[in-house]
Write an enzyme that holds these catalytic residues in place. Structure first.
Site, PDB file in Angstrom:
ATOM      1  N   LYS A   6       0.745  -1.299   0.016  1.00 21.69           N
ATOM      2  CA  LYS A   6      -0.068   0.094  -0.009  1.00 21.69           C
ATOM      3  C   LYS A   6       0.976   1.176   0.014  1.00 21.69           C
ATOM      4  O   LYS A   6       1.451   1.713   0.774  1.00 21.69           O
ATOM      5  CB  LYS A   6      -0.931   0.006   1.115  1.00 21.69           C
ATOM      6  CG  LYS A   6      -1.952   1.077   1.038  1.00 21.69           C
ATOM      7  CD  LYS A   6      -2.533   1.806   2.383  1.00 21.69           C
ATOM      8  CE  LYS A   6      -1.892   2.761   2.921  1.00 21.69           C
ATOM      9  NZ  LYS A   6      -1.952   4.101   2.177  1.00 21.69           N
ATOM     10  N   CYS A  49      13.151  10.613   8.049  1.00 14.88           N
ATOM     11  CA  CYS A  49      13.262  10.130   9.430  1.00 14.88           C
ATOM     12  C   CYS A  49      14.471  10.199   9.817  1.00 14.88           C
ATOM     13  O   CYS A  49      14.840  10.138  11.183  1.00 14.88           O
ATOM     14  CB  CYS A  49      12.485   8.704   9.455  1.00 14.88           C
ATOM     15  SG  CYS A  49      13.472   7.746   8.170  1.00 14.88           S
ATOM     16  N   GLU A 100       9.570  15.571  16.241  1.00 16.16           N
ATOM     17  CA  GLU A 100       9.682  15.457  14.872  1.00 16.16           C
ATOM     18  C   GLU A 100       8.822  16.433  14.078  1.00 16.16           C
ATOM     19  O   GLU A 100       7.924  16.413  14.083  1.00 16.16           O
ATOM     20  CB  GLU A 100       9.388  14.061  14.269  1.00 16.16           C
ATOM     21  CG  GLU A 100       9.899  13.671  13.103  1.00 16.16           C
ATOM     22  CD  GLU A 100       9.731  12.325  12.512  1.00 16.16           C
ATOM     23  OE1 GLU A 100       8.622  11.859  12.607  1.00 16.16           O
ATOM     24  OE2 GLU A 100      10.685  11.588  12.059  1.00 16.16           O
ATOM     25  N   GLU A 122       9.390   0.910  11.193  1.00 21.26           N
ATOM     26  CA  GLU A 122      10.477   1.830  10.937  1.00 21.26           C
ATOM     27  C   GLU A 122       9.612   3.352  11.085  1.00 21.26           C
ATOM     28  O   GLU A 122       8.805   3.717  10.548  1.00 21.26           O
ATOM     29  CB  GLU A 122      11.071   1.716   9.383  1.00 21.26           C
ATOM     30  CG  GLU A 122      11.624   0.729   9.020  1.00 21.26           C
ATOM     31  CD  GLU A 122      12.887   0.338   9.955  1.00 21.26           C
ATOM     32  OE1 GLU A 122      13.489   1.470  10.358  1.00 21.26           O
ATOM     33  OE2 GLU A 122      13.681  -0.535   9.414  1.00 21.26           O
TER      34      GLU A 122
HETATM   35  P1  NAP Z   1       1.609   7.780   8.622  1.00 19.43           P
HETATM   36  O1  NAP Z   1       0.288   8.766   8.633  1.00 19.43           O
HETATM   37  O2  NAP Z   1       1.949   7.024   9.792  1.00 19.43           O
HETATM   38  O3  NAP Z   1       1.433   7.015   7.283  1.00 19.43           O
HETATM   39  C1  NAP Z   1       2.270   6.063   6.818  1.00 19.43           C
HETATM   40  C2  NAP Z   1       1.394   4.991   5.826  1.00 19.43           C
HETATM   41  O4  NAP Z   1       0.559   4.288   6.865  1.00 19.43           O
HETATM   42  C3  NAP Z   1       0.665   5.313   4.804  1.00 19.43           C
HETATM   43  O5  NAP Z   1       0.800   4.778   3.914  1.00 19.43           O
HETATM   44  C4  NAP Z   1      -0.700   5.753   5.548  1.00 19.43           C
HETATM   45  O6  NAP Z   1      -1.886   5.704   4.737  1.00 19.43           O
HETATM   46  C5  NAP Z   1      -0.668   4.577   6.436  1.00 19.43           C
HETATM   47  N1  NAP Z   1      -1.626   4.474   7.495  1.00 19.43           N
HETATM   48  C6  NAP Z   1      -2.171   5.661   8.130  1.00 19.43           C
HETATM   49  N2  NAP Z   1      -3.125   5.265   9.143  1.00 19.43           N
HETATM   50  C7  NAP Z   1      -2.699   3.950   9.167  1.00 19.43           C
HETATM   51  C8  NAP Z   1      -3.992   2.832   9.856  1.00 19.43           C
HETATM   52  N3  NAP Z   1      -4.696   3.063  10.799  1.00 19.43           N
HETATM   53  N4  NAP Z   1      -3.537   1.431   9.544  1.00 19.43           N
HETATM   54  C9  NAP Z   1      -2.652   1.228   8.583  1.00 19.43           C
HETATM   55  N5  NAP Z   1      -1.812   2.200   7.968  1.00 19.43           N
HETATM   56  C10 NAP Z   1      -2.301   3.197   8.140  1.00 19.43           C
HETATM   57  O7  NAP Z   1       2.693   8.709   8.349  1.00 19.43           O
HETATM   58  P2  NAP Z   1       2.988   9.795   7.100  1.00 19.43           P
HETATM   59  O8  NAP Z   1       2.501  10.776   7.517  1.00 19.43           O
HETATM   60  O9  NAP Z   1       2.783   9.122   6.131  1.00 19.43           O
HETATM   61  O10 NAP Z   1       4.686   9.835   7.253  1.00 19.43           O
HETATM   62  C11 NAP Z   1       5.139  10.600   8.059  1.00 19.43           C
HETATM   63  C12 NAP Z   1       5.711  10.033   9.215  1.00 19.43           C
HETATM   64  O11 NAP Z   1       6.553   8.670   8.904  1.00 19.43           O
HETATM   65  C13 NAP Z   1       6.941  10.492  10.126  1.00 19.43           C
HETATM   66  O12 NAP Z   1       6.764  10.491  11.583  1.00 19.43           O
HETATM   67  C14 NAP Z   1       8.358   9.863  10.003  1.00 19.43           C
HETATM   68  O13 NAP Z   1       9.387   9.977  10.690  1.00 19.43           O
HETATM   69  C15 NAP Z   1       7.882   8.414   9.588  1.00 19.43           C
HETATM   70  N6  NAP Z   1       8.870   8.015   8.639  1.00 19.43           N
HETATM   71  C16 NAP Z   1       9.745   7.041   9.355  1.00 19.43           C
HETATM   72  C17 NAP Z   1      10.795   6.211   8.299  1.00 19.43           C
HETATM   73  C18 NAP Z   1      11.694   5.215   8.785  1.00 19.43           C
HETATM   74  O14 NAP Z   1      12.058   4.641   8.126  1.00 19.43           O
HETATM   75  N7  NAP Z   1      11.678   5.291  10.260  1.00 19.43           N
HETATM   76  C19 NAP Z   1      10.550   6.393   7.026  1.00 19.43           C
HETATM   77  C20 NAP Z   1       9.763   7.409   6.469  1.00 19.43           C
HETATM   78  C21 NAP Z   1       8.809   8.230   7.477  1.00 19.43           C
HETATM   79  P3  NAP Z   1      -2.474   7.070   3.985  1.00 19.43           P
HETATM   80  O15 NAP Z   1      -1.718   8.316   4.418  1.00 19.43           O
HETATM   81  O16 NAP Z   1      -2.353   6.979   2.475  1.00 19.43           O
HETATM   82  O17 NAP Z   1      -3.866   7.031   4.364  1.00 19.43           O
END
Ligand code: NAP
Ligand code: MG
Length: 453
Positions: free
Chosen positions: A155, A264, A356, A230
């Site tokens: 996804k 991240c 963050e 992650e």
């Molecule tokens: P997010 O809201 O956690 O979303 C990440 C993914 O999870 C998206 O595909 C999102 O889908 C999906 N998602 C959201 N709610 C979900 C649920 N209840 N169940 C299953 N999947 C769900 O994060 P983001 O806003 O995309 O990204 C920013 C964050 O990611 C930051 O905090 C960053 O640090 C972290 N990050 C960490 C790493 C690492 O390697 N450690 C790498 C990149 C990012 P939709 O948004 O499409 O609805």
């Protein structure tokens, strides 16, 4: 009911295309297809699975420019970054194409017979990707998962589905059987959650925010489902006075403003030994002002826009009420632009220092000695990465061992290399991706004893 989502170019705010979003019924049908494809994929001979992955890498290589152009338009990534990201998918596929033929177990001496271990694939693996690095994070999941004999449902983030969809098509073009790698665009609350609740999905790899990661881990517990997380970071860049200060200051913008800080591993806290603080900050200023923040379609751009208007207002919120030392430039007009910004911090409780931000904002703070540098670096719930600048080898080793983070670099800000393991301490994650052992995390060990009698 399925719906569609309009992809927007974050550099221009213009519509790019419409993408059909999967609803629950479509998601279930595609997961069932991946489950049906699993036994045959598991049984493909190791050498043949290796050949298919090498072929997939070759097809990705033939489409680097096309994939990069899609990412520039969908995600606002600079051309340089986007071509690197597409090339990373190719390289990671190549690297793990060697795994099927090397996924060996042990023969263990025991009484009364022969004992062997096998690394058995899990079944269907669900990979949930965030919007900040759509291509690499997808590849870090699907390449080792496929190599180990699993089928994959993936996804992409709602905001950035285009390169993932294209990679799915390229996999088919390379000869992967139908159902082996299935990209399912849709909402996290529908498609992502279904990966957690569907019993045929045997592992979830999630990259994203810590809050969503905790929910996923709790959901997976219901079925004792394997999970890799992650999550977020608030990494420290620690600069000692004995370091090459000019080199450290020149590297610092790249360590935090790459991908407009939506990384991240961003070193979003800079700790500088007090005796070198003034020199460091004065050298940092021209380095920050020199970052070329331009339309990412301009191939000389070094930093593009943020992903969305929402992200921009979140980032803006962190800067309000802080002491901004200086900032770089950003285009006017349409696009979710935010200039690289340097904030002087004096209180570790300030949100700009603790949370963050996921944008081009860095906070700088002085420290007095090594012990205080380590204490400040570790005063966070996160533990993903970090850098240490020093010419003292003993100090480099002491501080690297003392900082509670999964990925540290000395006199460098490199974080992710596909040859080496990547992942977080503390609330930055669980498990590791990449490196030689990644295929093992897509298997369970089976032990078989054969009696002599
Ligand atoms: P997010 O809201 O956690 O979303 C990440 C993914 O999870 C998206 O595909 C999102 O889908 C999906 N998602 C959201 N709610 C979900 C649920 N209840 N169940 C299953 N999947 C769900 O994060 P983001 O806003 O995309 O990204 C920013 C964050 O990611 C930051 O905090 C960053 O640090 C972290 N990050 C960490 C790493 C690492 O390697 N450690 C790498 C990149 C990012 P939709 O948004 O499409 O609805
Ligand atoms: Mg989100």
């Amino acid at each position: 009911m399925s719906s569609s989502y309009t992809v927007v170019n974050p550099a221009t705010e213009e519509d790019v295309t419409e993408v059909e979003m999967s609803d629950l019924a479509m998601t279930d049908a595609l997961i069932a297809k991946a489950a049906d494809a699993y036994p045959a994929w598991r049984d493909v001979a190791p050498g043949e699975r290796a050949r298919l992955l090498r072929r997939f890498a070759a097809v990705v290589d033939e489409h680097i420019e096309e994939l990069a152009e899609l990412e520039v338009r969908n995600s606002g990534h600079t051309w340089g970054n986007a071509t690197w990201e597409a090339g990373n998918v190719r390289d990671v596929l190549h690297y793990y194409s060697a795994a099927p033929e090397r996924l060996t177990g042990h023969q263990i001496p025991v009484a009364g017979g022969i004992n062997m271990t096998f690394h058995e694939p899990l079944g269907v693996v669900g990979i949930i990707v965030p919007w900040n690095f759509p291509m690499p994070i997808a590849g870090w999941g699907f390449a080792p998962a496929l190599a180990a004999g699993n089928t994959v449902v993936l996804k992409p983030a709602e905001l950035t589905p285009l390169t993932a969809i294209r990679l799915g098509e390229l996999g088919l073009e390379a000869g992967l059987p139908e159902g082996v790698l299935t990209v399912i665009p849709g909402k996290g609350s529908i498609v992502g959650e279904r990966f957690v609740t569907h019993p045929a999905v045997r592992k979830v790899c999630f990259t994203g925010s810590t809050d969503v990661g905790k929910k996923i881990m709790a959901g997976c517990a219901e079925q004792v489902k394997r999970v890799t997380l992650e999550l977020g970071g608030k990494s420290a860049n620690i600069v000692f006075a004995d370091a090459d200060i000019a080199k450290a200051a020149a590297a610092a913008p790249g360590a935090v403003f790459d991908n407009a800080g939506q990384d991240c591993c961003a070193r979003s806290r800079i700790l500088v030994e007090r005796s070198a603080y003034d020199e460091f900050v004065s050298l940092l200023e021209p380095a920050v002002k020199g970052v070329r923040v331009l339309d990412p379609a301009d191939r000389s751009s070094e930093m593009g826009p943020l992903i969305s208007a929402t992200q921009r207002s979140t980032v803006q919120g962190y800067v309000e009420g802080t002491e901004v030392a200086f900032s770089g430039s950003a285009p006017n007009g349409p696009g979710f632009w935010f200039a690289p910004t340097v904030v002087l911090a004096d209180d570790p409780q300030q949100p700009v220092w603790r949370e963050e931000i996921f944008g081009p904002v860095v906070a700088v703070m002085p420290f007095d000695d090594e012990a205080q540098a380590v204490q400040l670096a570790n005063d966070t719930e996160f533990g993903l990465s970090g850098s240490i600048y020093t010419r003292d080898v003993g100090r480099a080793l002491r501080v690297s061992r003392a900082v509670e983070a999964g990925n540290l670099s000395v006199n460098s800000h490199a974080s992710v290399r596909y040859w080496t393991p990547f992942g977080g301490f503390k609330q930055s994650g669980l498990g590791r991706e990449l490196g030689p052992d990644a295929p093992h995390s897509f298997t369970d060990v089976k032990n078989i004893f054969i009696s002599h009698d």
